[in-house]
Write a protein that holds these residues in place. Structure first.
Motif, short mmCIF file in Angstrom:
data_model
loop_
_atom_site.label_atom_id
_atom_site.label_comp_id
_atom_site.label_asym_id
_atom_site.label_seq_id
_atom_site.Cartn_x
_atom_site.Cartn_y
_atom_site.Cartn_z
N LYS A 8 3.20 3.41 -6.61
CA LYS A 8 1.63 3.21 -5.95
C LYS A 8 1.45 3.06 -4.65
CE LYS A 8 0.47 1.10 -10.42
NZ LYS A 8 0.00 -0.39 -10.99
N VAL A 9 2.41 3.05 -3.94
CA VAL A 9 2.36 2.97 -2.45
C VAL A 9 1.96 4.24 -1.81
CG1 VAL A 9 3.64 2.26 -0.26
CG2 VAL A 9 3.98 0.96 -2.13
N ARG A 32 -0.31 9.41 3.26
CA ARG A 32 -1.21 8.68 2.94
C ARG A 32 -0.84 7.52 1.99
NH1 ARG A 32 -7.05 11.15 2.65
NH2 ARG A 32 -6.92 12.78 4.26
N VAL A 33 -1.13 6.22 2.43
CA VAL A 33 -0.66 5.23 1.61
C VAL A 33 -1.89 4.09 1.11
CG1 VAL A 33 1.79 5.19 2.61
CG2 VAL A 33 -0.11 3.68 3.45
N VAL A 34 -1.55 3.58 0.19
CA VAL A 34 -2.58 2.35 -0.01
C VAL A 34 -2.72 1.57 1.14
CG1 VAL A 34 -2.28 2.37 -2.62
CG2 VAL A 34 -0.82 0.95 -1.33
N GLN A 44 10.82 1.63 1.70
CA GLN A 44 11.60 1.39 0.51
C GLN A 44 11.12 2.52 -0.68
OE1 GLN A 44 11.22 -2.57 -0.98
NE2 GLN A 44 12.55 -3.45 0.67
N ALA A 45 9.77 2.69 -0.57
CA ALA A 45 9.25 3.85 -1.37
C ALA A 45 9.83 5.16 -1.33
CB ALA A 45 7.86 3.79 -1.45
N ILE A 46 10.00 5.42 0.23
CA ILE A 46 10.22 6.82 0.77
C ILE A 46 11.69 6.93 0.43
CG2 ILE A 46 10.43 8.32 2.62
CD1 ILE A 46 7.66 7.41 3.38
#
Length: 97
Positions: A8-9, A32-34, A44-46
């Protein structure tokens, strides 16, 4: 980080002329991120999604432009972007997946 939050990030890569120049010259990628994402969450997400090592993350909030429409004034949505620099020798290939 919770597993669901990783997906979701990141909303997706931001493709523009400036983003392409930054990617070629500095080894940075623009996403683009939330709006409530932190730099740690983005990193961490990447690292989890693309299996790369992130060096630095810079963020910015881009305010939406006010535009004139046939029904008066309208406003585009605000966008939060993340400029991500990877460690030397690493890259993200968006077309492979």
């Amino acid at each position: 980080m919770i597993g669901e939050r990783i997906y979701k990030v990141l909303l997706g890569p931001h493709i523009s002329e400036k983003a392409t120049i930054v990617a070629e010259g500095n080894g940075q990628y623009v996403f683009r991120v939330v709006g409530d994402a932190t730099k740690t969450e983005i990193k961490q997400a990447i690292e989890a999604l693309f299996e790369v090592k992130v060096d630095t993350v810079r963020t910015l909030n881009q305010k939406g432009k006010t535009k004139r429409t046939a029904r008066g004034l309208g406003k585009r949505n605000d966008v939060k972007k993340a400029y991500v620099r990877l460690t030397e020798g690493q890259e993200i290939d968006f077309l492979a997946e």
